[in-house]
Scaffold this active site. Structure first.
Site, PDB file in Angstrom:
ATOM      1  CB  ALA A 119      95.119   9.244  23.193  1.00 21.03           C
ATOM      2  CB  ILE A 120      97.117  13.604  26.432  1.00 20.86           C
ATOM      3  CG1 ILE A 120      97.088  14.589  25.249  1.00 20.86           C
ATOM      4  CG2 ILE A 120      98.302  13.930  27.342  1.00 20.86           C
ATOM      5  CD1 ILE A 120      96.856  16.025  25.646  1.00 20.86           C
ATOM      6  CB  THR A 121      95.782  10.832  30.191  1.00 16.70           C
ATOM      7  OG1 THR A 121      94.551  11.527  30.004  1.00 16.70           O
ATOM      8  CG2 THR A 121      96.851  11.825  30.578  1.00 16.70           C
ATOM      9  CB  THR A 171      88.214  11.962  17.702  1.00 17.44           C
ATOM     10  OG1 THR A 171      87.213  11.752  18.697  1.00 17.44           O
ATOM     11  CG2 THR A 171      87.556  11.953  16.329  1.00 17.44           C
ATOM     12  CG  ASP A 176      92.018  20.646  35.120  1.00 17.47           C
ATOM     13  OD1 ASP A 176      91.965  21.205  34.025  1.00 17.47           O
ATOM     14  OD2 ASP A 176      91.272  19.703  35.448  1.00 17.47           O
TER      15      ASP A 176
END
Lengths: 499, 499
Positions: free
Chosen positions: B204-206, B211, B264
């Site tokens: 997880a980053i944010t 998973t 992005d």
């Protein structure tokens, strides 16, 4: 070259980076490149600094519970291994949003550009963030309104010179022509006429001499702002090195980011030039755009386009602009290199019989145009007035005044290079052209500008007849090796075309 | 947070900077940001490194004749004050020209992109230069051909996984939906069917769980490449953390440069995803694009456009793509947070009566589509085959096999947070929507993903009837303070809309 190592903790002029472990990053909800405020804990004197975060995904260099400080960050709070610091999230500077806006190609307002420049000067941006700005500005280009706003922002967020009178005259040459030291003739003429001309110049970066390097063989040029104010108050003019005055600090940082990609964004170039004029309070500015096959500006069309840009920005900045296109087909004068160029200048001012005619003619033309433009001299008689100021000796006396006010250099301090070589023509004919870039390179090989007395003295200019074996130029250097270099590269660069 | 200081000489992964005096710069014709090769002199072991030059215009920090080395450069040659080094000009990497080309908006060839990526991986570019690349790519965007070429370049210039058989199946979800752990159901089903599915995932980053974080509550996920190869050879599948495999090192550096501006760029996102598929040798890839008002992709039109991009790039990379648009209107499953999500997954595999229906249905749909797509299963019967693999218990047995092969975690290692709070409805009605972003935030506040047993358990989902005062979700944390935080921000974030 061989150099001695010095371990430095230098101020890079950008927000420093600290490293934390990925577990701490998750625990405290910090992401890569987030800004944090770091404060010392338990020290007598509380010290703090803003930095950005890098995250270590391994536990080898920075374990959870520790923070990695690079030299710069260590210096900022005088930290040692085992010290404890407190880390708080800190907001991003407002500029980030504005830079993103420019990246999308939108126009920026005067206020927005001012915000960005403020953050640049205050070291609030990281190197990466400033690169995004320079990159956005060079890829989307700035409108002329934006250039004007950028100019004001750069000038206002720096030191400023106040002449306390008007008009204030300034001049700038786009560059690229070796020996083109008209400034050192024009400033004394205009100051002798009574004008105020607080001229700042740069040192050579890629050329064999800048005006600052050349003037330095005659007088001190590293003036402080109060010194410059005194010199201008006393004499009406000056010829100071811009680097020591802090007039446009944002500009230096932007240039540093442009270098790696050799970015030459027209908008940034214009605002860089104009900011220096704005910060000395110039009301009337002369821009000299020499163009020619081996000059910086190659075609007349390019020169015309640049002229229009300068005129438009001048209007937006409320500065009166006089933009002249001049002959950039060969070097100006005979000396190339700081001391040799200073001798040409003094020969013109002293009305010596061997003074280079082209330097004299061009300087008189520029001075004459300025006299008509903002000196109240009648249209058509500017050249005549300029000539009489030169001929009467008052320009020379003004130059001597300025030199004395800045601080005269001892004449023995600079000498012509004792190693000399006369480079001769390999065929006879008429000199058809002299390559500006090749001449610059050869003078630099001889040691200019760092060896003030090194460089070339051109015996032949375009249009001169030359016999096979006759001298084209003399090279001056401080070592035989450099002279050998000049001889060798002369063959390769072929600066003279004779037919 | 309080952290202990560690003075580090860290490898920033970029070309280091050294500082020389302006006089030396002129003397040796070096300009700011020129590249130089620096070699130790007079030491037993000759050490050298490439760096870029910064020029000091004052004589205070770096005098003429000395060279300033920052921590990183010091470490590179193990230098101390007073050591002597030799400095030679070094050529710029070829990438610079290619980056300039992209800045002008031109297309880059496969070879050119490969050159840039090679230089990125070899630390040949400075941080400024890489920023220009990211900036050019995000401002001018990449064509789909360029994205494909970039994907290959990123994958080829990294480690690669070789399954030694075909087809190789992979899947990816665009993300943004809490609890969406279909991978952990789909992989065992497909592997049980006999497919090869070497799945790598991120942490997880944010979000409250990746998973990799979720799988880690069941098995070791930090596998080396040989370990991963063994697991896949033994079981047909794996669920490993991508971070320890070095599959796309250029990608990590690019992401680091994107962060400060929250860039992005669609092209870079696509190549980042596809490079990881390419580097495991995937022949058939399933892409899950959930869309919804509070998802990453908001509209169906956006999702469709992204679908077309994936299909096109897949074609260019010779990968068979199956791109499905799925419901992203609320979280999937009931548990949000690594341990809670792992329990949902295991409940589905164990066919427990309280297993979340939506997770089961979505996973079966995705697995069924893949079976038809590349498993030779007849059109229309994929779902049935997938369901029978799940119902027969072979998916569960396959999961247990994979867990054993990766290295089973002791069940006592992770526990649900002992601090709990039941958050209740402030009014009665039907749950109209659940905000994905608000649920993510609340689960993170409870301590997920770093506290594996922290997070939320949703008692109510969209369409459920709820009475005033009835439980909406239970929050699990390891401290009472975090529970208070969740309660407080629940009021502010209002994750449930009930009408």
């Amino acid at each position: 070259m061989k150099l001695n190592v010095k371990c430095v903790m230098v101020d890079t002029g950008f927000t420093p980076v600290v490293i934390i472990n990925h577990l701490d990053a998750i625990r405290y909800d910090l992401h890569p490149r987030d800004r944090v405020l770091i404060e010392t804990v338990g020290k007598r004197e509380k010290r703090k600094f803003i930095s950005v975060i890098d995250i270590s995904t391994t536990d080898t260099s920075v374990k959870s519970g520790t923070i990695g400080l690079l030299a710069e960050a260590q210096a900022a709070i005088d930290a040692n291994d085992g010290d404890v610091v407190d880390v708080h999230p800190a907001p991003k500077p407002e500029s980030i949003k504005i830079i993103r806006k420019k990246m999308r190609g939108e126009r920026l307002s005067e206020k927005e550009l001012d915000t960005v420049v403020k953050d640049i000067v205050a070291d609030e941006l990281t190197e990466i963030e400033l690169t995004y700005f320079v990159s956005a500005v060079s890829m989307h280009d700035l409108s002329l309104e934006e250039v004007a706003a950028m100019t004001k922002a750069v000038a206002k967020n720096g030191c400023r010179f106040n002449a306390k009178r008007k008009p204030v005259v300034d001049k700038h040459c786009i560059g690229g022509i070796p020996g083109n030291r008209t400034t050192m003739v024009v400033v004394p003429i205009l100051a002798a006429f009574g004008m105020t001309i607080p001229k700042t110049s740069s040192r050579a970066i890629t050329s064999p001499a800048g005006t600052a390097d050349t003037m330095e063989t005659l007088a001190k040029v590293s003036l402080s702002l109060p010194e410059m104010e005194r010199v201008v108050a006393e004499t009406g003019g000056c010829m100071a090195w811009g680097g020591s005055l802090g007039l446009a600090p944002a500009d230096d940082k932007i240039i540093r980011i442009e270098k790696p990609m050799s970015i030459d964004a027209p908008g940034l170039m214009l605002s860089s030039v104009m900011a220096k004029k704005f910060s000395v309070g110039a009301t009337h500015v002369l821009i000299d755009i020499p163009y020619g096959r081996t000059a910086k500006v190659v075609t007349r069309a390019e020169a015309e386009a640049l002229r229009i840009h300068f005129l438009t920005i001048g209007k937006l900045l409320n500065m009166e602009m006089l933009v002249v296109l001049t002959d950039g087909s060969q070097p100006i004068g005979r000396g190339i290199g700081p001391l040799l160029e200073a001798r040409d200048v003094m020969a013109v001012l002293q009305r010596a019989p061997d003074a280079p005619v082209d330097l004299r003619v061009k300087a008189l033309r520029l001075a004459g145009e300025m006299l008509e433009f903002c000196g109240g001299v009648q249209k058509g008689s500017g050249l005549e007035v300029a000539t009489s100021i030169l001929e009467s000796g008052s320009a020379l006396r003004k130059m001597e005044e300025i030199i004395a006010a800045q601080g005269k250099t001892s004449p023995s301090e600079f000498r012509l290079g004792h190693q000399r070589a006369v480079v001769v023509a390999s065929r006879g004919g008429v000199v058809r052209s002299i390559d500006n870039k090749a001449i610059s390179k050869l003078a630099r090989m001889a040691g200019a500008p760092i060896t003030r007395g090194a460089g070339l003295y051109l015996h032949k200019k375009v249009g001169d007849r030359v016999k096979k074996g006759e001298a084209l130029y003399t090279a001056y250097a401080d070592s035989a090796e450099k002279i050998r270099h000049v001889r060798k590269y002369h063959e390769e660069l072929k600066p003279y075309t004779i037919r």
